[in-house]
Design an enzyme around this catalytic site. Structure first.
Site, mmCIF file in Angstrom:
data_model
loop_
_atom_site.group_PDB
_atom_site.id
_atom_site.type_symbol
_atom_site.label_atom_id
_atom_site.label_comp_id
_atom_site.label_asym_id
_atom_site.label_seq_id
_atom_site.Cartn_x
_atom_site.Cartn_y
_atom_site.Cartn_z
ATOM 1 N N ASP A 1 38.029 71.108 101.456
ATOM 2 C CA ASP A 1 37.090 70.304 100.660
ATOM 3 C C ASP A 1 36.543 69.127 101.450
ATOM 4 O O ASP A 1 37.310 68.399 102.104
ATOM 5 C CB ASP A 1 37.802 69.732 99.427
ATOM 6 N N LYS B 1 33.911 73.247 101.522
ATOM 7 C CA LYS B 1 33.399 73.299 100.147
ATOM 8 C C LYS B 1 32.997 71.885 99.753
ATOM 9 O O LYS B 1 33.659 70.918 100.126
ATOM 10 C CB LYS B 1 34.486 73.836 99.213
ATOM 11 N N GLU C 1 33.998 75.921 87.951
ATOM 12 C CA GLU C 1 35.133 75.226 87.328
ATOM 13 C C GLU C 1 34.817 74.850 85.881
ATOM 14 O O GLU C 1 33.816 74.173 85.610
ATOM 15 C CB GLU C 1 35.501 73.973 88.138
HETATM 16 O O1 KIV Z 1 40.332 70.490 94.835
HETATM 17 C C1 KIV Z 1 40.605 71.594 94.366
HETATM 18 O O2 KIV Z 1 41.769 72.023 94.315
HETATM 19 C C2 KIV Z 1 39.511 72.411 93.861
HETATM 20 C C3 KIV Z 1 39.869 73.548 92.962
HETATM 21 C C4 KIV Z 1 40.280 73.036 91.647
HETATM 22 C C5 KIV Z 1 38.777 74.541 92.869
HETATM 23 O O3 KIV Z 1 38.387 72.131 94.128
#
Ligand code: KIV
Length: 261
Positions: free
Chosen positions: A85, A113, A177
């Site tokens: 992320d 992401k 989500e």
């Molecule tokens: O940060 C995370 O774990 C996520 C998931 C909930 C998709 O983005």
């Protein structure tokens, strides 16, 4: 954008119609457990803010921390692809988005992401050759509080537009989500990429959960979408600790067999 071999395997599984399984992991031990359990992709989510750091949101997680955890996960996995992320504040403009993505890729991620569809961000990261996973619906970095997203027609239409735009730009997958299952189904049918749901019902191409939530490691409120019938590893862990404490206090541990001579 070129997918790494590891991401190709994930994408091919979707093409053959297999349902995809994604779990978060934040360190090498968790990565090894997740891989042994047969998942298709590891997400180093900024949910580590809650799961690991004890915070009540993801908003204070830094890029440096994401890179640190991505390095640990990369050491623990053998063949699984890793998506990391981009934390809040690390993709405010296209240049910083590319620079932040490069840092996570250097740490061992196969793709990044980010949340929503801020103008120019997906295009810039993809143009730099880095694969991107989208994330639509509830966006924890900016949502403020938990809610289902896309129940009204304008919200549903906006989500569909963003999904189409991210797919057209070349994202290889999109997380949905906390959206109504009918909306997740529509988006899944419309797009030529794997959708991965969390609280989005059974019609997405795969499911993602937070490792700590799946294993019941955290006490407190359980979201509606979490599986309820699995044993709680958290309860088991608390039990083992209790046994150890009792055994130490009663003198049962360490026994002669557990001592060096
Ligand atoms: O940060 C995370 O774990 C996520 C998931 C909930 C998709 O983005």
């Amino acid at each position: 954008m070129v997918l790494t071999q590891r991401l190709e395997a994930f994408f091919s599984s979707w093409k053959t119609g297999k349902r995809l399984v994604v779990l978060t992991a934040y360190d090498a031990t968790q990565a090894a457990i997740v891989e042994a359990g047969g998942v298709d992709l590891i997400l180093v989510g900024d949910s580590l803010g809650m799961a690991v750091q004890g915070l009540d949101s993801t908003t204070a997680v830094t890029l440096e921390q994401m890179a640190y955890h991505t390095r640990m996960v990369a050491r623990g996995r053998k063949a699984l692809p890793i998506v990391a992320d981009l934390p809040l504040g690390s993709y405010d403009d296209p240049e910083s988005a590319v620079e932040s993505s490069r840092i996570l890729i250097s740490a061992g991620a196969d793709a990044v992401k980010f949340e929503g569809n801020p103008p120019g961000i997906a295009r810039a990261i993809l143009a730099s050759g880095i694969p991107v996973m989208g994330h639509l619906g509830l966006l924890p970095q900016t949502a403020g509080s938990f809610r289902v997203f896309g129940k009204t027609s304008p919200e549903a239409a906006a989500l569909q537009t963003d999904a189409r735009s991210l797919a057209d730009l070349g994202c290889f997958s999109i997380v949905l989500e906390c959206v109504p299952l009918s909306l997740a189904q529509r988006v899944t049918q419309e797009l030529e990429l794997p959708t991965i749901g969390i609280g989005a019902g059974p019609f997405t191409n795969g499911q993602v959960l937070v490792f700590h939530d799946l294993l019941g490691l955290l006490s407190g409120h359980k979201a509606k979408f979490l599986p309820r019938s699995y044993p709680s590893v958290g309860d088991l862990a608390r039990d083992v600790v209790l046994h150890f404490a009792n055994d130490v206090r009663s003198g049962v541990y360490p026994s002669d067999q557990e001592s060096y001579h």
